[in-house]
Scaffold this motif. Sequence first.
Motif, PDB file in Angstrom:
ATOM      1  N   LEU A   7     -50.676   0.164  35.224  1.00 22.49           N
ATOM      2  CA  LEU A   7     -49.166   0.174  34.751  1.00 22.49           C
ATOM      3  C   LEU A   7     -49.113   0.886  33.768  1.00 22.49           C
ATOM      4  CD1 LEU A   7     -48.491  -3.474  35.843  1.00 22.49           C
ATOM      5  CD2 LEU A   7     -47.943  -1.287  37.204  1.00 22.49           C
ATOM      6  N   ILE A   8     -48.192   1.702  33.602  1.00 28.77           N
ATOM      7  CA  ILE A   8     -47.916   2.407  32.353  1.00 28.77           C
ATOM      8  C   ILE A   8     -46.737   1.456  31.540  1.00 28.77           C
ATOM      9  CG2 ILE A   8     -47.002   4.482  31.290  1.00 28.77           C
ATOM     10  CD1 ILE A   8     -48.122   5.957  33.656  1.00 28.77           C
ATOM     11  N   ASP A   9     -47.148   0.942  30.400  1.00 24.03           N
ATOM     12  CA  ASP A   9     -46.403   0.317  29.458  1.00 24.03           C
ATOM     13  C   ASP A   9     -45.446   1.148  28.611  1.00 24.03           C
ATOM     14  OD1 ASP A   9     -47.913   0.897  27.260  1.00 24.03           O
ATOM     15  OD2 ASP A   9     -48.824  -0.987  27.395  1.00 24.03           O
ATOM     16  N   PRO A  10     -44.504   0.673  28.025  1.00 20.59           N
ATOM     17  CA  PRO A  10     -43.854   1.232  27.125  1.00 20.59           C
ATOM     18  C   PRO A  10     -44.339   2.309  26.152  1.00 20.59           C
ATOM     19  CG  PRO A  10     -42.544  -0.789  27.685  1.00 20.59           C
ATOM     20  CD  PRO A  10     -44.134  -0.815  28.334  1.00 20.59           C
ATOM     21  N   THR A  11     -45.554   1.511  25.486  1.00 24.27           N
ATOM     22  CA  THR A  11     -46.318   2.438  24.410  1.00 24.27           C
ATOM     23  C   THR A  11     -47.141   3.495  25.159  1.00 24.27           C
ATOM     24  OG1 THR A  11     -46.497   0.266  23.182  1.00 24.27           O
ATOM     25  CG2 THR A  11     -47.963   2.021  22.864  1.00 24.27           C
ATOM     26  N   ASN A  12     -47.331   3.256  26.175  1.00 30.26           N
ATOM     27  CA  ASN A  12     -48.017   4.696  26.972  1.00 30.26           C
ATOM     28  C   ASN A  12     -47.032   5.590  27.190  1.00 30.26           C
ATOM     29  OD1 ASN A  12     -50.764   3.487  26.791  1.00 30.26           O
ATOM     30  ND2 ASN A  12     -50.906   2.668  28.960  1.00 30.26           N
ATOM     31  N   ARG A  23     -49.135  19.596  22.074  1.00 32.44           N
ATOM     32  CA  ARG A  23     -49.502  19.917  20.654  1.00 32.44           C
ATOM     33  C   ARG A  23     -49.152  18.840  19.709  1.00 32.44           C
ATOM     34  NH1 ARG A  23     -46.707  25.711  20.029  1.00 32.44           N
ATOM     35  NH2 ARG A  23     -45.975  24.575  18.076  1.00 32.44           N
ATOM     36  N   ALA A  24     -48.909  17.732  19.836  1.00 34.13           N
ATOM     37  CA  ALA A  24     -48.806  16.726  18.825  1.00 34.13           C
ATOM     38  C   ALA A  24     -50.008  15.958  18.722  1.00 34.13           C
ATOM     39  CB  ALA A  24     -47.951  15.702  19.271  1.00 34.13           C
ATOM     40  N   SER A  25     -50.305  15.858  17.492  1.00 33.87           N
ATOM     41  CA  SER A  25     -51.708  15.064  16.805  1.00 33.87           C
ATOM     42  C   SER A  25     -51.629  13.792  17.156  1.00 33.87           C
ATOM     43  CB  SER A  25     -51.934  15.453  15.365  1.00 33.87           C
ATOM     44  OG  SER A  25     -51.057  14.700  14.543  1.00 33.87           O
ATOM     45  N   TYR A  26     -52.549  13.137  17.253  1.00 32.71           N
ATOM     46  CA  TYR A  26     -52.707  11.632  17.399  1.00 32.71           C
ATOM     47  C   TYR A  26     -52.219  10.905  16.224  1.00 32.71           C
ATOM     48  CZ  TYR A  26     -55.734  12.406  21.713  1.00 32.71           C
ATOM     49  OH  TYR A  26     -56.107  12.751  22.815  1.00 32.71           O
ATOM     50  N   LYS A  27     -52.490  11.376  14.948  1.00 28.22           N
ATOM     51  CA  LYS A  27     -52.009  10.949  13.598  1.00 28.22           C
ATOM     52  C   LYS A  27     -50.379  11.104  13.624  1.00 28.22           C
ATOM     53  CE  LYS A  27     -52.490  11.557   8.851  1.00 28.22           C
ATOM     54  NZ  LYS A  27     -53.192  12.395   7.707  1.00 28.22           N
ATOM     55  N   LYS A  28     -49.870  12.089  14.023  1.00 24.61           N
ATOM     56  CA  LYS A  28     -48.356  12.317  14.091  1.00 24.61           C
ATOM     57  C   LYS A  28     -47.800  10.961  15.045  1.00 24.61           C
ATOM     58  CE  LYS A  28     -44.228  14.230  13.293  1.00 24.61           C
ATOM     59  NZ  LYS A  28     -43.423  13.260  12.973  1.00 24.61           N
ATOM     60  N   ILE A  29     -48.439  11.308  16.226  1.00 23.59           N
ATOM     61  CA  ILE A  29     -47.816  10.104  17.201  1.00 23.59           C
ATOM     62  C   ILE A  29     -47.890   8.791  16.443  1.00 23.59           C
ATOM     63  CG2 ILE A  29     -48.418   9.289  19.500  1.00 23.59           C
ATOM     64  CD1 ILE A  29     -49.236  12.179  20.398  1.00 23.59           C
ATOM     65  N   ARG A  43     -55.775   4.819  23.842  1.00 31.07           N
ATOM     66  CA  ARG A  43     -54.782   4.624  24.981  1.00 31.07           C
ATOM     67  C   ARG A  43     -54.871   6.029  25.632  1.00 31.07           C
ATOM     68  NH1 ARG A  43     -50.326   1.151  25.592  1.00 31.07           N
ATOM     69  NH2 ARG A  43     -50.714  -0.734  24.352  1.00 31.07           N
ATOM     70  N   VAL A  44     -54.998   7.183  24.871  1.00 30.54           N
ATOM     71  CA  VAL A  44     -54.831   8.295  25.607  1.00 30.54           C
ATOM     72  C   VAL A  44     -56.230   8.575  26.423  1.00 30.54           C
ATOM     73  CG1 VAL A  44     -54.888  11.102  25.401  1.00 30.54           C
ATOM     74  CG2 VAL A  44     -53.293   9.678  24.063  1.00 30.54           C
ATOM     75  N   LYS A  45     -57.202   8.230  25.804  1.00 37.67           N
ATOM     76  CA  LYS A  45     -58.467   8.368  26.621  1.00 37.67           C
ATOM     77  C   LYS A  45     -58.319   7.573  27.932  1.00 37.67           C
ATOM     78  CE  LYS A  45     -63.574   7.636  26.060  1.00 37.67           C
ATOM     79  NZ  LYS A  45     -63.551   7.633  27.573  1.00 37.67           N
ATOM     80  N   LYS A  46     -58.030   6.271  27.790  1.00 32.47           N
ATOM     81  CA  LYS A  46     -57.801   5.316  29.121  1.00 32.47           C
ATOM     82  C   LYS A  46     -57.015   6.060  30.118  1.00 32.47           C
ATOM     83  CE  LYS A  46     -57.250   1.013  30.622  1.00 32.47           C
ATOM     84  NZ  LYS A  46     -57.747  -0.479  30.944  1.00 32.47           N
ATOM     85  N   LEU A  47     -55.986   6.672  29.689  1.00 31.61           N
ATOM     86  CA  LEU A  47     -54.961   6.978  30.928  1.00 31.61           C
ATOM     87  C   LEU A  47     -55.754   8.446  31.214  1.00 31.61           C
ATOM     88  CD1 LEU A  47     -51.806   6.949  28.466  1.00 31.61           C
ATOM     89  CD2 LEU A  47     -52.104   5.846  30.698  1.00 31.61           C
ATOM     90  N   MET A  48     -56.542   9.252  30.347  1.00 27.95           N
ATOM     91  CA  MET A  48     -57.165  10.155  31.186  1.00 27.95           C
ATOM     92  C   MET A  48     -58.445   9.913  31.833  1.00 27.95           C
ATOM     93  SD  MET A  48     -56.983  12.847  27.856  1.00 27.95           S
ATOM     94  CE  MET A  48     -57.505  14.357  28.577  1.00 27.95           C
ATOM     95  N   ASP A  49     -59.057   8.665  31.481  1.00 30.56           N
ATOM     96  CA  ASP A  49     -59.984   8.438  32.384  1.00 30.56           C
ATOM     97  C   ASP A  49     -59.624   7.702  33.753  1.00 30.56           C
ATOM     98  OD1 ASP A  49     -61.946   9.158  30.418  1.00 30.56           O
ATOM     99  OD2 ASP A  49     -62.181   6.912  29.565  1.00 30.56           O
TER     100      ASP A  49
END
Length: 163
Positions: A7-12, A23-29, A43-49
């Motif tokens: 499930l994709i939660d609001p944070t994801n 192009r957004a950096s993880y730091k900026k996000i 979270r990005v890694k898990k979504l991609m995995d």
Amino acid sequence: MDHRDMLIDPTNLAIINHLKDGRASYKKIAEDLSLAEGTVRSRVKKLMDEGVFSISGLVNPEALPDQQIIMVGVRVKGMDLVRKGEEFSQLRSVISVCVVTGQFDLIVTAMLSKDFGLLEFFTQEVATIDNVRSVETFVVYKSFNLKVPLTSQPVLGSEENPA
């Protein structure tokens, strides 16, 4: 767990929205969402995995020389549409396959080239799949808002010079 179970939660969703231009950096996000940078990264890694999300360069196919997009409506024998969709998704030049309602069972999108055109696609690829009842091909002359991944294109300047 596969992507259908995740499930994709609001944070994801917020993270994905920040990455939509790639192009957004993880730091900026992290700063924008009041999260730790490590949280965004994990979270990005898990979504991609899980196959839910990918970051890729997409191009307008009309900007690629000697390329042509086709869409193929496919009718199959039997009702194992998901398995047939998976088979078609493995064919050379296929960008996507959708199981659909209506007069076709599948819609296949492929990018062909002058070296691998309609004839080769159907005789070398589609012909290898059993229980195809019929196909109807739609050649895309002009598209709007269509962006596709590159499919096994040679890199300019990578050709080896003969000695």
